[in-house]
Design a protein around this motif. Sequence first.
Motif, PDB file in Angstrom:
ATOM      1  N   SER A  41       0.820  -1.210   0.000  1.00 43.79           N
ATOM      2  CA  SER A  41       0.000   0.000   0.000  1.00 43.79           C
ATOM      3  C   SER A  41       0.853   1.260   0.000  1.00 43.79           C
ATOM      4  N   LEU A  42       0.638   2.118  -0.988  1.00 37.85           N
ATOM      5  CA  LEU A  42       1.315   3.410  -1.012  1.00 37.85           C
ATOM      6  C   LEU A  42       0.935   4.233   0.210  1.00 37.85           C
ATOM      7  N   ASP A  43      -0.318   4.197   0.613  1.00 42.92           N
ATOM      8  CA  ASP A  43      -0.771   4.974   1.773  1.00 42.92           C
ATOM      9  C   ASP A  43      -0.068   4.540   3.058  1.00 42.92           C
ATOM     10  N   VAL A  44       0.093   3.238   3.250  1.00 45.09           N
ATOM     11  CA  VAL A  44       0.784   2.749   4.449  1.00 45.09           C
ATOM     12  C   VAL A  44       2.234   3.220   4.442  1.00 45.09           C
ATOM     13  N   ALA A  45       2.906   3.103   3.305  1.00 47.35           N
ATOM     14  CA  ALA A  45       4.301   3.549   3.211  1.00 47.35           C
ATOM     15  C   ALA A  45       4.415   5.047   3.441  1.00 47.35           C
ATOM     16  N   ALA A  46       3.478   5.815   2.902  1.00 47.19           N
ATOM     17  CA  ALA A  46       3.508   7.271   3.068  1.00 47.19           C
ATOM     18  C   ALA A  46       3.379   7.655   4.535  1.00 47.19           C
ATOM     19  N   ASP A  47       2.637   6.885   5.310  1.00 43.16           N
ATOM     20  CA  ASP A  47       2.528   7.155   6.749  1.00 43.16           C
ATOM     21  C   ASP A  47       3.887   7.046   7.441  1.00 43.16           C
ATOM     22  N   TYR A  48       4.732   6.128   6.990  1.00 44.57           N
ATOM     23  CA  TYR A  48       6.072   5.993   7.561  1.00 44.57           C
ATOM     24  C   TYR A  48       6.965   7.152   7.141  1.00 44.57           C
ATOM     25  N   GLY A  49       6.690   7.731   5.997  1.00 46.44           N
ATOM     26  CA  GLY A  49       7.507   8.824   5.477  1.00 46.44           C
ATOM     27  C   GLY A  49       7.286  10.148   6.164  1.00 46.44           C
ATOM     28  N   CYS A  50       6.243  10.256   6.972  1.00 52.55           N
ATOM     29  CA  CYS A  50       5.907  11.508   7.654  1.00 52.55           C
ATOM     30  C   CYS A  50       5.775  12.639   6.633  1.00 52.55           C
ATOM     31  N   ASP A  51       5.850  13.874   7.101  1.00 54.13           N
ATOM     32  CA  ASP A  51       5.688  15.019   6.204  1.00 54.13           C
ATOM     33  C   ASP A  51       6.992  15.440   5.525  1.00 54.13           C
ATOM     34  N   THR A  52       8.124  14.958   6.024  1.00 57.96           N
ATOM     35  CA  THR A  52       9.415  15.415   5.516  1.00 57.96           C
ATOM     36  C   THR A  52      10.141  14.369   4.677  1.00 57.96           C
ATOM     37  N   GLY A  53       9.585  13.187   4.577  1.00 54.23           N
ATOM     38  CA  GLY A  53      10.309  12.096   3.947  1.00 54.23           C
ATOM     39  C   GLY A  53       9.919  11.831   2.516  1.00 54.23           C
ATOM     40  N   CYS A  54      10.074  10.571   2.133  1.00 52.73           N
ATOM     41  CA  CYS A  54       9.779  10.161   0.771  1.00 52.73           C
ATOM     42  C   CYS A  54       9.275   8.729   0.761  1.00 52.73           C
ATOM     43  N   VAL A  55       8.769   8.325  -0.373  1.00 51.52           N
ATOM     44  CA  VAL A  55       8.320   6.954  -0.572  1.00 51.52           C
ATOM     45  C   VAL A  55       9.077   6.387  -1.765  1.00 51.52           C
ATOM     46  N   ILE A  56       9.622   5.204  -1.586  1.00 48.80           N
ATOM     47  CA  ILE A  56      10.295   4.492  -2.667  1.00 48.80           C
ATOM     48  C   ILE A  56       9.299   3.497  -3.255  1.00 48.80           C
ATOM     49  N   ARG A  57       9.189   3.487  -4.561  1.00 51.57           N
ATOM     50  CA  ARG A  57       8.405   2.459  -5.250  1.00 51.57           C
ATOM     51  C   ARG A  57       9.415   1.470  -5.822  1.00 51.57           C
ATOM     52  N   ALA A  58       9.217   0.197  -5.555  1.00 47.97           N
ATOM     53  CA  ALA A  58      10.190  -0.815  -5.968  1.00 47.97           C
ATOM     54  C   ALA A  58       9.483  -2.028  -6.543  1.00 47.97           C
ATOM     55  N   ARG A  59      10.218  -2.763  -7.330  1.00 49.70           N
ATOM     56  CA  ARG A  59       9.779  -4.071  -7.819  1.00 49.70           C
ATOM     57  C   ARG A  59      10.526  -5.086  -6.983  1.00 49.70           C
ATOM     58  N   LEU A  60       9.778  -5.959  -6.340  1.00 47.09           N
ATOM     59  CA  LEU A  60      10.379  -6.938  -5.445  1.00 47.09           C
ATOM     60  C   LEU A  60      10.199  -8.327  -6.045  1.00 47.09           C
ATOM     61  N   SER A  61      11.283  -9.091  -6.088  1.00 45.86           N
ATOM     62  CA  SER A  61      11.250 -10.452  -6.632  1.00 45.86           C
ATOM     63  C   SER A  61      11.818 -11.401  -5.592  1.00 45.86           C
ATOM     64  N   LEU A  62      10.934 -12.117  -4.923  1.00 46.96           N
ATOM     65  CA  LEU A  62      11.345 -13.112  -3.933  1.00 46.96           C
ATOM     66  C   LEU A  62      11.057 -14.491  -4.505  1.00 46.96           C
ATOM     67  N   ARG A  63      12.052 -15.346  -4.516  1.00 44.72           N
ATOM     68  CA  ARG A  63      11.883 -16.678  -5.087  1.00 44.72           C
ATOM     69  C   ARG A  63      11.182 -17.637  -4.134  1.00 44.72           C
ATOM     70  N   ARG A  64      11.510 -17.526  -2.845  1.00 49.06           N
ATOM     71  CA  ARG A  64      10.944 -18.475  -1.878  1.00 49.06           C
ATOM     72  C   ARG A  64      10.664 -17.787  -0.536  1.00 49.06           C
ATOM     73  N   PRO A  65       9.727 -16.853  -0.527  1.00 49.48           N
ATOM     74  CA  PRO A  65       9.401 -16.217   0.748  1.00 49.48           C
ATOM     75  C   PRO A  65       8.570 -17.153   1.623  1.00 49.48           C
ATOM     76  N   PHE A  66       8.574 -16.869   2.898  1.00 49.62           N
ATOM     77  CA  PHE A  66       7.685 -17.580   3.816  1.00 49.62           C
ATOM     78  C   PHE A  66       6.420 -16.749   3.934  1.00 49.62           C
ATOM     79  N   TYR A  67       5.277 -17.360   3.728  1.00 51.46           N
ATOM     80  CA  TYR A  67       3.995 -16.672   3.847  1.00 51.46           C
ATOM     81  C   TYR A  67       3.484 -16.881   5.265  1.00 51.46           C
ATOM     82  N   TYR A  68       3.206 -15.772   5.948  1.00 47.65           N
ATOM     83  CA  TYR A  68       2.862 -15.815   7.371  1.00 47.65           C
ATOM     84  C   TYR A  68       1.583 -15.033   7.631  1.00 47.65           C
ATOM     85  N   ALA A  69       0.610 -15.689   8.224  1.00 45.59           N
ATOM     86  CA  ALA A  69      -0.623 -15.023   8.657  1.00 45.59           C
ATOM     87  C   ALA A  69      -0.392 -14.543  10.088  1.00 45.59           C
TER      88      ALA A  69
END
Length: 171
Positions: A41-69
């Motif tokens: 979520s862009l909105d969730v990331a923007a909350d971490y950036g506060c008013d003075t920061g930035c948001v990085i948009r990235a392409r993430l490629s994980l071959r074998r992540p662990f899926y955790y609920a």
Amino acid sequence: MSVNAAFVGTVYHGLSRIFDLADFRSTSEGQYGGGWYFSESLDVAADYGCDTGCVIRARLSLRRPFYYAADDVHDLPYESFAINLAQTFIDDAEAFIERQLGNDGLYFDWCLTAAMRNAGHDGLVVTYPGCVAREIVAFNRPSIHCLSFMSHERQALGVDYQRVARLVPVE
């Protein structure tokens, strides 16, 4: 979802300051251990950036992540979604959790990340009860390809992302 399914997608990382992409380093600790933390979520990331920061948009490629609920139902005296994860990957998990969370009750360090890596995982995809966007933690920088970043000033003005160079993998 299968723990062997790859994750490839666009994700976002919020920062409290504008920085040089060469300085984009992993955290040494976090709710799920060390790594690079992202949100779908862009909105969730923007909350971490506060008013003075930035948001990085990235392409993430994980071959074998662990899926955790994520689940905060456990029998230990800590408010953490990561307790059950630690119990899955760490021998003598109760002592490990006490050492890790006993001081501030918030974060695990690279020990949890190392345990997941030793089990063959290159990241973690976390779902939370009632949330659509997932949190993704990459354990290896070569999995991350930064596409662009946007300062909050530009975001407020509706200016599109500015193109930036791809991160150079670090061995």
